[in-house]
Design a protein around this motif. Structure first.
Motif, PDB file in Angstrom:
ATOM      1  N   TYR A  82       0.834  -1.201   0.000  1.00 54.44           N
ATOM      2  CA  TYR A  82       0.000   0.000   0.000  1.00 54.44           C
ATOM      3  C   TYR A  82       0.871   1.255   0.000  1.00 54.44           C
ATOM      4  CZ  TYR A  82      -3.297  -3.560   1.640  1.00 54.44           C
ATOM      5  OH  TYR A  82      -4.062  -4.694   1.779  1.00 54.44           O
ATOM      6  N   ARG A  83       0.544   2.197  -0.859  1.00 52.82           N
ATOM      7  CA  ARG A  83       1.358   3.413  -0.987  1.00 52.82           C
ATOM      8  C   ARG A  83       0.692   4.650  -0.388  1.00 52.82           C
ATOM      9  NH1 ARG A  83       4.084   2.744  -6.961  1.00 52.82           N
ATOM     10  NH2 ARG A  83       4.993   0.698  -6.543  1.00 52.82           N
ATOM     11  N   ASN A  84      -0.613   4.620  -0.225  1.00 56.16           N
ATOM     12  CA  ASN A  84      -1.335   5.806   0.233  1.00 56.16           C
ATOM     13  C   ASN A  84      -1.629   5.737   1.731  1.00 56.16           C
ATOM     14  OD1 ASN A  84      -1.567   6.981  -2.398  1.00 56.16           O
ATOM     15  ND2 ASN A  84      -3.128   5.448  -2.845  1.00 56.16           N
ATOM     16  N   ASP A  85      -1.528   6.889   2.380  1.00 59.18           N
ATOM     17  CA  ASP A  85      -1.779   6.948   3.822  1.00 59.18           C
ATOM     18  C   ASP A  85      -3.195   6.496   4.168  1.00 59.18           C
ATOM     19  OD1 ASP A  85       0.774   7.809   4.356  1.00 59.18           O
ATOM     20  OD2 ASP A  85       0.235   9.936   4.459  1.00 59.18           O
ATOM     21  N   HIS A  86      -4.185   6.881   3.341  1.00 56.55           N
ATOM     22  CA  HIS A  86      -5.562   6.490   3.667  1.00 56.55           C
ATOM     23  C   HIS A  86      -5.736   4.975   3.588  1.00 56.55           C
ATOM     24  CE1 HIS A  86      -5.620   7.671  -0.682  1.00 56.55           C
ATOM     25  NE2 HIS A  86      -6.181   6.469  -0.793  1.00 56.55           N
ATOM     26  N   THR A  87      -5.004   4.328   2.688  1.00 55.49           N
ATOM     27  CA  THR A  87      -5.068   2.871   2.591  1.00 55.49           C
ATOM     28  C   THR A  87      -4.407   2.232   3.799  1.00 55.49           C
ATOM     29  OG1 THR A  87      -4.863   3.118   0.192  1.00 55.49           O
ATOM     30  CG2 THR A  87      -4.639   0.898   1.093  1.00 55.49           C
ATOM     31  N   ARG A  88      -3.276   2.750   4.201  1.00 54.73           N
ATOM     32  CA  ARG A  88      -2.580   2.194   5.367  1.00 54.73           C
ATOM     33  C   ARG A  88      -3.434   2.338   6.626  1.00 54.73           C
ATOM     34  NH1 ARG A  88       2.034   5.287   3.317  1.00 54.73           N
ATOM     35  NH2 ARG A  88       3.230   3.955   1.943  1.00 54.73           N
ATOM     36  N   ARG A  89      -4.085   3.494   6.780  1.00 49.38           N
ATOM     37  CA  ARG A  89      -4.966   3.679   7.942  1.00 49.38           C
ATOM     38  C   ARG A  89      -6.116   2.679   7.910  1.00 49.38           C
ATOM     39  NH1 ARG A  89      -3.971   9.118   6.847  1.00 49.38           N
ATOM     40  NH2 ARG A  89      -5.906   9.303   5.660  1.00 49.38           N
ATOM     41  N   TRP A  90      -6.747   2.499   6.749  1.00 56.41           N
ATOM     42  CA  TRP A  90      -7.847   1.558   6.584  1.00 56.41           C
ATOM     43  C   TRP A  90      -7.364   0.128   6.855  1.00 56.41           C
ATOM     44  CZ3 TRP A  90     -12.659   0.920   7.040  1.00 56.41           C
ATOM     45  CH2 TRP A  90     -13.416   0.015   6.287  1.00 56.41           C
ATOM     46  N   ALA A  91      -6.187  -0.201   6.377  1.00 60.78           N
ATOM     47  CA  ALA A  91      -5.630  -1.539   6.587  1.00 60.78           C
ATOM     48  C   ALA A  91      -5.400  -1.809   8.072  1.00 60.78           C
ATOM     49  CB  ALA A  91      -4.324  -1.698   5.805  1.00 60.78           C
ATOM     50  N   ALA A 129     -14.518  -0.116  -0.570  1.00 59.51           N
ATOM     51  CA  ALA A 129     -13.813  -0.271   0.708  1.00 59.51           C
ATOM     52  C   ALA A 129     -13.247  -1.674   0.860  1.00 59.51           C
ATOM     53  CB  ALA A 129     -14.755   0.050   1.864  1.00 59.51           C
ATOM     54  N   ILE A 130     -13.981  -2.661   0.398  1.00 58.05           N
ATOM     55  CA  ILE A 130     -13.480  -4.043   0.449  1.00 58.05           C
ATOM     56  C   ILE A 130     -12.298  -4.203  -0.494  1.00 58.05           C
ATOM     57  CG2 ILE A 130     -14.055  -6.451  -0.049  1.00 58.05           C
ATOM     58  CD1 ILE A 130     -16.982  -5.687   0.794  1.00 58.05           C
ATOM     59  N   ASP A 131     -12.415  -3.657  -1.698  1.00 55.23           N
ATOM     60  CA  ASP A 131     -11.393  -3.840  -2.723  1.00 55.23           C
ATOM     61  C   ASP A 131     -10.046  -3.215  -2.378  1.00 55.23           C
ATOM     62  OD1 ASP A 131     -13.208  -5.228  -4.259  1.00 55.23           O
ATOM     63  OD2 ASP A 131     -13.636  -3.568  -5.626  1.00 55.23           O
ATOM     64  N   PHE A 132     -10.015  -2.260  -1.476  1.00 54.47           N
ATOM     65  CA  PHE A 132      -8.753  -1.625  -1.089  1.00 54.47           C
ATOM     66  C   PHE A 132      -7.775  -2.604  -0.455  1.00 54.47           C
ATOM     67  CE2 PHE A 132     -10.167   2.751  -1.651  1.00 54.47           C
ATOM     68  CZ  PHE A 132      -8.971   3.429  -1.819  1.00 54.47           C
ATOM     69  N   LEU A 133      -8.305  -3.652   0.214  1.00 52.63           N
ATOM     70  CA  LEU A 133      -7.474  -4.528   1.043  1.00 52.63           C
ATOM     71  C   LEU A 133      -7.611  -5.987   0.632  1.00 52.63           C
ATOM     72  CD1 LEU A 133      -8.429  -2.992   4.512  1.00 52.63           C
ATOM     73  CD2 LEU A 133      -6.572  -2.277   2.982  1.00 52.63           C
TER      74      LEU A 133
END
Length: 197
Positions: free
Chosen positions: A65-74, A101-105
Motif C-alpha cells: 500500500y502506498r497511500n496513507d488512507h489505505t494504510r490507515r484503513w488496513a 472499501a473491500i477492494d482496497f485490502l
C-alpha cells in the motif's frame, strides 16, 4: 482465548440522508448487549472513513500500500476479528462505496468472519448475495443467518426523500441473536487459525 473478540459493524452507505447509520447503531447496541464480554463491538461508518475511489497502483493481494488512507484503513480492518456488514440494496447489489472499501485490502480481511444486516424493498437480500461472493474472494467466512429488513415494514418513512425512523419488527431480534452467535463462533475459530500462522 484470553481476550474478547473485536467486531466491527460496518455502515455500508455513504449517501447523504442514508438509513444505514440508524441500522448500524441498532445492530451495535443489540450486539453489545447480547455478546457482553465475549466481544467488543464498534461501528465503522464508511462516510466518516472517507476513502476515495480505489487509487492504489498495486493489487491489494500484494499488500504494498502506498497511500496513507489505505494504510490507515488496513490497520483498522486488521484490528478486528469479524464484521457485521450493514448494507442497503442499490440497484440489485451493494453500494459502490462498500465494494470499494473491500477492494482496497486483501490480507486484512482474510480468515475472519462476517454476518449481514441488510435493508431494502426486498430486504436487501440481493445486496448480500453479491457481498457474499466478494467476501469469499478475500477469504472471509460468511455466516448463514441474515437480518433482512423491509424498507416499508421496518422503517417509518413519511417522506421518501428523508431517512425516516428505523422501527424494526420484533422478530428481527431473534434472527440477529442467531447471526451474532454464528459470527462469534466463527470469528473465534478463525482467530485461532490466524494466530497459528
Amino acid at each position: 482465548m484470553t481476550s474478547s473478540l473485536r467486531i466491527a459493524v460496518i455502515s455500508g452507505s455513504t449517501r447523504p440522508g442514508r438509513r444505514a447509520t440508524q441500522v448500524a447503531e441498532w445492530t451495535r447496541a443489540r450486539a453489545a448487549a447480547h455478546l457482553g464480554d465475549r466481544a467488543e463491538v464498534e461501528v465503522l461508518d464508511l462516510a466518516e472513513i472517507g476513502l476515495p475511489l480505489l487509487d492504489e497502483p498495486m493489487p491489494a493481494a500484494i499488500g504494498a500500500y502506498r497511500n496513507d488512507h489505505t494504510r490507515r484503513w488496513a490497520r483498522l480492518i486488521d484490528s478486528y476479528d469479524g464484521f457485521v456488514f450493514v448494507t442497503p440494496e442499490y440497484n440489485h447489489s451493494m453500494p459502490a462505496a462498500l465494494k470499494n472499501a473491500i477492494d482496497f485490502l486483501f490480507s486484512e480481511w482474510s480468515d475472519k468472519a462476517a454476518g449481514f444486516v441488510s435493508y431494502g424493498t426486498n430486504g436487501g437480500t440481493r445486496a448480500v448475495e453479491h457481498l457474499r461472493l466478494t467476501l469469499a474472494e478475500v477469504k472471509v467466512a460468511c455466516v448463514r443467518s441474515q437480518v433482512a429488513l423491509g424498507l416499508f415494514t421496518d422503517f417509518v418513512i413519511p417522506e421518501m426523500a428523508e431517512p425516516g425512523t428505523f422501527a424494526p419488527a420484533d422478530h428481527h431480534e431473534g434472527i440477529l441473536t442467531r447471526m451474532l452467535g454464528e459470527l462469534v463462533d466463527w470469528a473465534a475459530a478463525l482467530r485461532t487459525l490466524r494466530v497459528s500462522q
